[in-house]
Design a protein around this motif. Sequence first.
Motif, PDB file in Angstrom:
ATOM      1  N   PHE A  43      10.606 -92.159  -3.667  1.00  0.00           N
ATOM      2  CA  PHE A  43      11.902 -91.751  -3.110  1.00  0.00           C
ATOM      3  C   PHE A  43      12.418 -92.864  -2.210  1.00  0.00           C
ATOM      4  N   SER A  44      13.620 -93.335  -2.501  1.00  0.00           N
ATOM      5  CA  SER A  44      14.116 -94.513  -1.785  1.00  0.00           C
ATOM      6  C   SER A  44      15.513 -94.330  -1.205  1.00  0.00           C
ATOM      7  N   ASP A  45      16.049 -93.135  -1.250  1.00  0.00           N
ATOM      8  CA  ASP A  45      17.402 -92.904  -0.747  1.00  0.00           C
ATOM      9  C   ASP A  45      17.363 -92.642   0.754  1.00  0.00           C
ATOM     10  N   ASP A  46      18.510 -92.729   1.380  1.00  0.00           N
ATOM     11  CA  ASP A  46      18.639 -92.452   2.803  1.00  0.00           C
ATOM     12  C   ASP A  46      18.564 -90.941   3.009  1.00  0.00           C
ATOM     13  N   PRO A  47      17.633 -90.461   3.814  1.00  0.00           N
ATOM     14  CA  PRO A  47      17.536 -89.016   4.052  1.00  0.00           C
ATOM     15  C   PRO A  47      18.844 -88.410   4.565  1.00  0.00           C
ATOM     16  N   LYS A  48      19.646 -89.200   5.235  1.00  0.00           N
ATOM     17  CA  LYS A  48      20.918 -88.702   5.776  1.00  0.00           C
ATOM     18  C   LYS A  48      21.929 -88.377   4.681  1.00  0.00           C
ATOM     19  N   ASN A  49      21.674 -88.843   3.445  1.00  0.00           N
ATOM     20  CA  ASN A  49      22.596 -88.568   2.342  1.00  0.00           C
ATOM     21  C   ASN A  49      22.378 -87.186   1.732  1.00  0.00           C
ATOM     22  N   SER A  50      21.429 -86.454   2.247  1.00  0.00           N
ATOM     23  CA  SER A  50      21.147 -85.107   1.747  1.00  0.00           C
ATOM     24  C   SER A  50      22.222 -84.139   2.227  1.00  0.00           C
ATOM     25  N   ASN A  51      22.434 -83.102   1.416  1.00  0.00           N
ATOM     26  CA  ASN A  51      23.274 -81.992   1.847  1.00  0.00           C
ATOM     27  C   ASN A  51      22.843 -80.740   1.093  1.00  0.00           C
ATOM     28  N   GLU A  52      23.399 -79.611   1.452  1.00  0.00           N
ATOM     29  CA  GLU A  52      22.984 -78.338   0.863  1.00  0.00           C
ATOM     30  C   GLU A  52      23.215 -78.314  -0.651  1.00  0.00           C
ATOM     31  N   LYS A  53      24.328 -78.868  -1.091  1.00  0.00           N
ATOM     32  CA  LYS A  53      24.643 -78.880  -2.528  1.00  0.00           C
ATOM     33  C   LYS A  53      23.585 -79.666  -3.311  1.00  0.00           C
ATOM     34  N   LYS A  54      23.175 -80.812  -2.793  1.00  0.00           N
ATOM     35  CA  LYS A  54      22.165 -81.629  -3.473  1.00  0.00           C
ATOM     36  C   LYS A  54      20.814 -80.930  -3.479  1.00  0.00           C
ATOM     37  N   LEU A  55      20.440 -80.314  -2.360  1.00  0.00           N
ATOM     38  CA  LEU A  55      19.170 -79.603  -2.289  1.00  0.00           C
ATOM     39  C   LEU A  55      19.170 -78.404  -3.238  1.00  0.00           C
ATOM     40  N   GLU A  56      20.293 -77.716  -3.326  1.00  0.00           N
ATOM     41  CA  GLU A  56      20.385 -76.576  -4.239  1.00  0.00           C
ATOM     42  C   GLU A  56      20.249 -77.036  -5.690  1.00  0.00           C
ATOM     43  N   ALA A  57      20.874 -78.152  -6.033  1.00  0.00           N
ATOM     44  CA  ALA A  57      20.769 -78.684  -7.398  1.00  0.00           C
ATOM     45  C   ALA A  57      19.319 -79.062  -7.714  1.00  0.00           C
ATOM     46  N   ILE A  58      18.632 -79.659  -6.754  1.00  0.00           N
ATOM     47  CA  ILE A  58      17.221 -80.022  -6.943  1.00  0.00           C
ATOM     48  C   ILE A  58      16.387 -78.758  -7.108  1.00  0.00           C
ATOM     49  N   GLN A  59      16.628 -77.773  -6.260  1.00  0.00           N
ATOM     50  CA  GLN A  59      15.869 -76.528  -6.338  1.00  0.00           C
ATOM     51  C   GLN A  59      16.059 -75.841  -7.694  1.00  0.00           C
ATOM     52  N   MET A  60      17.281 -75.801  -8.202  1.00  0.00           N
ATOM     53  CA  MET A  60      17.545 -75.149  -9.487  1.00  0.00           C
ATOM     54  C   MET A  60      16.909 -75.926 -10.648  1.00  0.00           C
ATOM     55  N   ALA A  61      16.969 -77.246 -10.588  1.00  0.00           N
ATOM     56  CA  ALA A  61      16.342 -78.063 -11.633  1.00  0.00           C
ATOM     57  C   ALA A  61      14.826 -77.892 -11.592  1.00  0.00           C
ATOM     58  N   TRP A  62      14.269 -77.842 -10.389  1.00  0.00           N
ATOM     59  CA  TRP A  62      12.832 -77.621 -10.221  1.00  0.00           C
ATOM     60  C   TRP A  62      12.458 -76.238 -10.751  1.00  0.00           C
ATOM     61  N   PHE A  63      13.289 -75.230 -10.466  1.00  0.00           N
ATOM     62  CA  PHE A  63      13.019 -73.877 -10.949  1.00  0.00           C
ATOM     63  C   PHE A  63      12.990 -73.837 -12.477  1.00  0.00           C
ATOM     64  N   GLU A  64      13.924 -74.516 -13.122  1.00  0.00           N
ATOM     65  CA  GLU A  64      13.936 -74.584 -14.583  1.00  0.00           C
ATOM     66  C   GLU A  64      12.658 -75.245 -15.103  1.00  0.00           C
ATOM     67  N   GLU A  65      12.263 -76.323 -14.468  1.00  0.00           N
ATOM     68  CA  GLU A  65      11.035 -77.029 -14.850  1.00  0.00           C
ATOM     69  C   GLU A  65       9.819 -76.116 -14.638  1.00  0.00           C
ATOM     70  N   TRP A  66       9.794 -75.415 -13.517  1.00  0.00           N
ATOM     71  CA  TRP A  66       8.699 -74.501 -13.187  1.00  0.00           C
ATOM     72  C   TRP A  66       8.610 -73.378 -14.222  1.00  0.00           C
ATOM     73  N   GLN A  67       9.767 -72.830 -14.594  1.00  0.00           N
ATOM     74  CA  GLN A  67       9.776 -71.763 -15.609  1.00  0.00           C
ATOM     75  C   GLN A  67       9.239 -72.262 -16.942  1.00  0.00           C
ATOM     76  N   ASP A  68       9.648 -73.446 -17.348  1.00  0.00           N
ATOM     77  CA  ASP A  68       9.170 -74.019 -18.606  1.00  0.00           C
ATOM     78  C   ASP A  68       7.648 -74.165 -18.603  1.00  0.00           C
ATOM     79  N   ARG A  69       7.096 -74.516 -17.475  1.00  0.00           N
ATOM     80  CA  ARG A  69       5.658 -74.737 -17.376  1.00  0.00           C
ATOM     81  C   ARG A  69       4.862 -73.427 -17.266  1.00  0.00           C
TER      82      ARG A  69
END
Length: 72
Positions: A44-70
């Motif tokens: 991970f090489s991005d600036d932590p300050k570039n995070s926001n709720e929308k980005k975290l939600e997108a990551i969480q949903m993508a992770w959930f899809e991956e988790w369901q597949d597994r």
Amino acid sequence: MNRSLTWTTTEDIAIALAEKFPDTDPLTVRFTDLFKWVVALEGFSDDPKNSNEKKLEAIQMAWFEEWQDRHE
């Protein structure tokens, strides 16, 4: 992982989280913890300050899809 992880490489982050936390249901993770886990990922090489709720939600949903597949 060869590719650098940033807040916009949602799918790559989701895969990395699924591999690092295989038994964790992503929907049970608070955004404060998710933020910490993402910035701590190897590659991970991005600036932590570039995070926001929308980005975290997108990551969480993508992770959930991956988790369901597994867990099918």
